[in-house]
Design an enzyme around this catalytic site. Structure first.
Site, PDB file in Angstrom:
ATOM      1  N   GLY A 149       0.826  -1.211   0.000  1.00 37.94           N
ATOM      2  CA  GLY A 149       0.000   0.000   0.000  1.00 37.94           C
ATOM      3  C   GLY A 149       0.853   1.252   0.000  1.00 37.94           C
ATOM      4  O   GLY A 149       1.840   1.351  -0.739  1.00 37.94           O
ATOM      5  N   SER A 193      -5.806 -10.616  -2.071  1.00 32.37           N
ATOM      6  CA  SER A 193      -5.516  -9.196  -1.858  1.00 32.37           C
ATOM      7  C   SER A 193      -5.529  -8.410  -3.171  1.00 32.37           C
ATOM      8  O   SER A 193      -5.036  -8.871  -4.199  1.00 32.37           O
ATOM      9  CB  SER A 193      -4.147  -9.070  -1.215  1.00 32.37           C
ATOM     10  OG  SER A 193      -3.721  -7.734  -1.276  1.00 32.37           O
ATOM     11  N   ASP A 248      -1.241  -0.809  11.189  1.00 27.12           N
ATOM     12  CA  ASP A 248      -0.720  -1.048  12.540  1.00 27.12           C
ATOM     13  C   ASP A 248      -1.638  -1.952  13.362  1.00 27.12           C
ATOM     14  O   ASP A 248      -1.174  -2.822  14.083  1.00 27.12           O
ATOM     15  CB  ASP A 248      -0.551   0.293  13.267  1.00 27.12           C
ATOM     16  CG  ASP A 248       0.483   1.172  12.589  1.00 27.12           C
ATOM     17  OD1 ASP A 248       1.664   0.796  12.582  1.00 27.12           O
ATOM     18  OD2 ASP A 248       0.108   2.228  12.057  1.00 27.12           O
ATOM     19  N   GLU A 249      -2.944  -1.706  13.239  1.00 19.99           N
ATOM     20  CA  GLU A 249      -3.891  -2.395  14.120  1.00 19.99           C
ATOM     21  C   GLU A 249      -4.076  -3.864  13.715  1.00 19.99           C
ATOM     22  O   GLU A 249      -4.671  -4.642  14.445  1.00 19.99           O
ATOM     23  CB  GLU A 249      -5.234  -1.642  14.170  1.00 19.99           C
ATOM     24  CG  GLU A 249      -6.021  -1.579  12.879  1.00 19.99           C
ATOM     25  CD  GLU A 249      -5.557  -0.487  11.914  1.00 19.99           C
ATOM     26  OE1 GLU A 249      -4.471   0.074  12.105  1.00 19.99           O
ATOM     27  OE2 GLU A 249      -6.299  -0.224  10.947  1.00 19.99           O
ATOM     28  N   GLN A 259      -1.303  -5.694  12.833  1.00 13.06           N
ATOM     29  CA  GLN A 259       0.026  -6.316  12.908  1.00 13.06           C
ATOM     30  C   GLN A 259       0.142  -7.389  13.979  1.00 13.06           C
ATOM     31  O   GLN A 259       0.771  -8.424  13.756  1.00 13.06           O
ATOM     32  CB  GLN A 259       1.099  -5.229  13.093  1.00 13.06           C
ATOM     33  CG  GLN A 259       1.256  -4.373  11.832  1.00 13.06           C
ATOM     34  CD  GLN A 259       2.287  -3.271  11.974  1.00 13.06           C
ATOM     35  OE1 GLN A 259       2.942  -3.148  13.004  1.00 13.06           O
ATOM     36  NE2 GLN A 259       2.427  -2.455  10.934  1.00 13.06           N
ATOM     37  N   HIS A 263       6.807   2.092  11.829  1.00 17.25           N
ATOM     38  CA  HIS A 263       6.162   2.865  12.886  1.00 17.25           C
ATOM     39  C   HIS A 263       6.267   2.039  14.164  1.00 17.25           C
ATOM     40  O   HIS A 263       6.152   0.809  14.120  1.00 17.25           O
ATOM     41  CB  HIS A 263       4.700   3.116  12.500  1.00 17.25           C
ATOM     42  CG  HIS A 263       3.925   3.952  13.475  1.00 17.25           C
ATOM     43  ND1 HIS A 263       4.463   5.007  14.168  1.00 17.25           N
ATOM     44  CD2 HIS A 263       2.630   3.895  13.856  1.00 17.25           C
ATOM     45  CE1 HIS A 263       3.532   5.554  14.926  1.00 17.25           C
ATOM     46  NE2 HIS A 263       2.410   4.892  14.765  1.00 17.25           N
ATOM     47  N   ASP A 290       4.802  10.703  16.674  1.00 18.69           N
ATOM     48  CA  ASP A 290       4.038  10.528  15.433  1.00 18.69           C
ATOM     49  C   ASP A 290       2.532  10.547  15.726  1.00 18.69           C
ATOM     50  O   ASP A 290       1.769  11.238  15.056  1.00 18.69           O
ATOM     51  CB  ASP A 290       4.451   9.201  14.789  1.00 18.69           C
ATOM     52  CG  ASP A 290       3.877   9.015  13.399  1.00 18.69           C
ATOM     53  OD1 ASP A 290       4.406   9.624  12.462  1.00 18.69           O
ATOM     54  OD2 ASP A 290       2.893   8.271  13.257  1.00 18.69           O
ATOM     55  N   GLU A 308      -0.058  13.493  14.501  1.00 23.31           N
ATOM     56  CA  GLU A 308      -1.217  13.184  13.655  1.00 23.31           C
ATOM     57  C   GLU A 308      -2.483  13.843  14.189  1.00 23.31           C
ATOM     58  O   GLU A 308      -3.314  14.326  13.431  1.00 23.31           O
ATOM     59  CB  GLU A 308      -1.425  11.661  13.587  1.00 23.31           C
ATOM     60  CG  GLU A 308      -0.435  10.969  12.670  1.00 23.31           C
ATOM     61  CD  GLU A 308      -0.415   9.455  12.826  1.00 23.31           C
ATOM     62  OE1 GLU A 308       0.373   8.816  12.121  1.00 23.31           O
ATOM     63  OE2 GLU A 308      -1.165   8.908  13.649  1.00 23.31           O
TER      64      GLU A 308
HETATM   65  P1  NDP Z   1      -1.745   0.642   4.063  1.00 25.72           P
HETATM   66  O1  NDP Z   1      -3.087   0.897   4.663  1.00 25.72           O
HETATM   67  O2  NDP Z   1      -1.406   1.341   2.794  1.00 25.72           O
HETATM   68  O3  NDP Z   1      -1.544  -0.927   3.881  1.00 25.72           O
HETATM   69  C1  NDP Z   1      -2.344  -1.573   2.970  1.00 25.72           C
HETATM   70  C2  NDP Z   1      -1.645  -2.799   2.482  1.00 25.72           C
HETATM   71  O4  NDP Z   1      -1.550  -3.752   3.553  1.00 25.72           O
HETATM   72  C3  NDP Z   1      -2.436  -3.450   1.375  1.00 25.72           C
HETATM   73  O5  NDP Z   1      -1.532  -4.012   0.449  1.00 25.72           O
HETATM   74  C4  NDP Z   1      -3.206  -4.493   2.139  1.00 25.72           C
HETATM   75  O6  NDP Z   1      -3.603  -5.579   1.328  1.00 25.72           O
HETATM   76  C5  NDP Z   1      -2.169  -4.954   3.121  1.00 25.72           C
HETATM   77  N1  NDP Z   1      -2.754  -5.676   4.240  1.00 25.72           N
HETATM   78  C6  NDP Z   1      -3.826  -5.339   4.970  1.00 25.72           C
HETATM   79  N2  NDP Z   1      -4.056  -6.276   5.902  1.00 25.72           N
HETATM   80  C7  NDP Z   1      -3.092  -7.201   5.735  1.00 25.72           C
HETATM   81  C8  NDP Z   1      -2.815  -8.414   6.376  1.00 25.72           C
HETATM   82  N3  NDP Z   1      -3.583  -8.836   7.380  1.00 25.72           N
HETATM   83  N4  NDP Z   1      -1.745  -9.131   5.948  1.00 25.72           N
HETATM   84  C9  NDP Z   1      -0.958  -8.690   4.929  1.00 25.72           C
HETATM   85  N5  NDP Z   1      -1.210  -7.540   4.270  1.00 25.72           N
HETATM   86  C10 NDP Z   1      -2.262  -6.824   4.673  1.00 25.72           C
HETATM   87  O7  NDP Z   1      -0.641   0.913   5.192  1.00 25.72           O
HETATM   88  P2  NDP Z   1       0.423   2.106   5.221  1.00 25.72           P
HETATM   89  O8  NDP Z   1       1.441   1.858   4.161  1.00 25.72           O
HETATM   90  O9  NDP Z   1      -0.255   3.425   5.309  1.00 25.72           O
HETATM   91  O10 NDP Z   1       1.087   1.832   6.648  1.00 25.72           O
HETATM   92  C11 NDP Z   1       1.947   0.715   6.817  1.00 25.72           C
HETATM   93  C12 NDP Z   1       2.883   1.014   7.985  1.00 25.72           C
HETATM   94  O11 NDP Z   1       3.715   2.132   7.659  1.00 25.72           O
HETATM   95  C13 NDP Z   1       2.179   1.379   9.263  1.00 25.72           C
HETATM   96  O12 NDP Z   1       2.943   0.887  10.325  1.00 25.72           O
HETATM   97  C14 NDP Z   1       2.209   2.902   9.260  1.00 25.72           C
HETATM   98  O13 NDP Z   1       2.102   3.488  10.543  1.00 25.72           O
HETATM   99  C15 NDP Z   1       3.588   3.128   8.663  1.00 25.72           C
HETATM  100  N6  NDP Z   1       3.798   4.427   8.018  1.00 25.72           N
HETATM  101  C16 NDP Z   1       2.934   4.839   7.042  1.00 25.72           C
HETATM  102  C17 NDP Z   1       3.180   5.998   6.353  1.00 25.72           C
HETATM  103  C18 NDP Z   1       2.326   6.355   5.160  1.00 25.72           C
HETATM  104  O14 NDP Z   1       2.841   6.964   4.238  1.00 25.72           O
HETATM  105  N7  NDP Z   1       1.044   5.977   5.108  1.00 25.72           N
HETATM  106  C19 NDP Z   1       4.314   6.875   6.694  1.00 25.72           C
HETATM  107  C20 NDP Z   1       5.237   6.302   7.643  1.00 25.72           C
HETATM  108  C21 NDP Z   1       4.939   5.120   8.296  1.00 25.72           C
HETATM  109  P3  NDP Z   1      -5.151  -5.936   1.058  1.00 25.72           P
HETATM  110  O15 NDP Z   1      -5.348  -5.626  -0.382  1.00 25.72           O
HETATM  111  O16 NDP Z   1      -5.202  -7.386   1.365  1.00 25.72           O
HETATM  112  O17 NDP Z   1      -5.989  -5.125   1.998  1.00 25.72           O
HETATM  113 MG    MG Z   2       1.773   7.777  11.515  1.00 24.53          MG
END
Ligand code: NDP
Ligand code: MG
Length: 328
Positions: A25, A51, A83-84, A86, A108, A191, A195
């Protein structure tokens, strides 16, 4: 505070490791692309079956596997999904399968800071948190730049966790601009506080409130939009480029005098008291408790707040302006 650059990292280290990125993501895709462009060859994406991201990852040229299989394959498992989620994924799919002495990497600190995950004692656990959204992480990398990252080591079981974290950060591009050492607790608490108190909580609310005030008083929504929203980007760029004190040279005396009149009537002593309360709720775990409860109930609060934001008249003003002008 010591800052680390490319010269302080061993770029070869991360290239010797098998890396599994869990999630494709906001962060997963840009991090994977940057790592590959930095020479990491053994790189796979892990997603749950069905996915939506799998097709995109394959189109980008990556092999996709399930999280449990990835845990059995990788030297480094990077937690780039919500995060929630993980703790559950760690407990059910990773902990039973992770190779002895593997590294668990985070972007994070939340799951570790609040002990949602208590990693197996043989694992290395580190954090590399780029300070900005994934889109910027990729864009800056492609311009031979990077985003500043924070890094931290929670557990160094193998003796190489720290060097690995710095090598990983350098491969993301952060070695070009600076990698700063922190702790999981400091990264996470700051962080979460930001937010709520500054970025996603305060700034959109401030824009809404300013827009509503003008529109209620009979101003056209388009003018209110340009004033209260479009100009936020311009001031953010100016503050970023010059700092708050120096950007004053770029604004008119009228605007500067307005700042003097308005600033501390909007951010009052009460606002600062509330900020300290937000920080307390972050640190005592009550915010994270609420987040997990909402996730477990299917996100009723999060979904309701998305619906409220989507229905706000500022969105209609945005759509009309986009039709009328060449603004993106
Ligand atoms: P996303 O919401 O973008 O993550 C979505 C991705 O995770 C999708 O590919 C989704 O696949 C997959 N996913 C969801 N559930 C699962 C699961 N149970 N097992 C495996 N894959 C899964 O997350 P972010 O990138 O926003 O955040 C990821 C981490 O990075 C967090 O810890 C966040 O705090 C940290 N972070 C985020 C930033 C950002 O730019 N957003 C900045 C700095 C840190 P599916 O299609 O299956 O749902
Ligand atoms: Mg954050």
């Amino acid at each position: 505070m010591r800052v680390y650059f490319e010269a302080d990292a061993d770029p070869g280290l991360i290239r010797t490791r098998k890396i599994a990125i869990l999630g494709y993501g906001n962060q997963g895709r840009p991090q994977a692309l940057n790592l590959r462009d930095s020479g990491v060859e053994e790189l796979r994406i892990a997603l749950r079956p069905g996915s939506a991201g799998a097709e995109r990852a394959r189109a980008d040229g990556f092999d996709v596997m399930t999280p449990d299989a990835a845990a059995g394959w990788a030297d480094v498992v990077v937690m780039l999904f919500p995060d929630e989620e993980q703790a559950r994924v760690y407990r059910e799919e990773l902990a039973p399968n992770l190779r002895p002495g593997a590294a668990l990497a985070f972007a994070h600190g939340l799951a570790i800071r609040f002990a949602l995950i208590e990693p197996r004692p043989d694992l290395d656990v580190f954090l590399v948190a780029p300070k900005g959204p994934g889109t910027a992480l990729r864009e800056e990398y492609l311009k031979d730049g990077g985003l500043i990252s924070l890094f931290a080591v929670h557990k160094d079981s193998t003796g190489s966790a720290r060097a690995l974290a710095l090598s990983y950060a350098a491969a993301l591009g952060s070695g070009r601009v600076g990698t700063l050492e922190t702790s999981f607790a400091e990264e996470c608490e700051a962080d979460l506080f930001n937010e709520q108190a500054v970025l996603w909580g305060a700034i959109p609310e401030l824009i809404h409130a300013g827009f509503d005030t003008l529109v209620e008083a009979g101003f056209s929504p388009e003018v209110a939009y340009l004033e209260c929203l479009t100009e936020v980007k311009l001031i953010a760029d100016l503050i970023h480029a010059r700092g708050i004190a120096d950007m004053r040279e770029a604004i008119s005396n009228t605007a500067e005098f307005g700042a003097l009149k308005g600033g501390d009537r909007i951010i009052t002593a009460d606002t600062r008291t509330e900020m300290r309360r937000i920080l307390r709720e972050v640190r005592n775990g009550s915010f994270v408790k609420d987040l997990i409860a909402d996730a477990e109930a299917g996100y009723p609060l999060l979904k309701a707040s998305r619906a409220v934001a989507a229905a706000h008249p500022i969105e209609a003003a945005r759509a009309r302006l986009r039709d009328l002008t060449k603004q993106p």
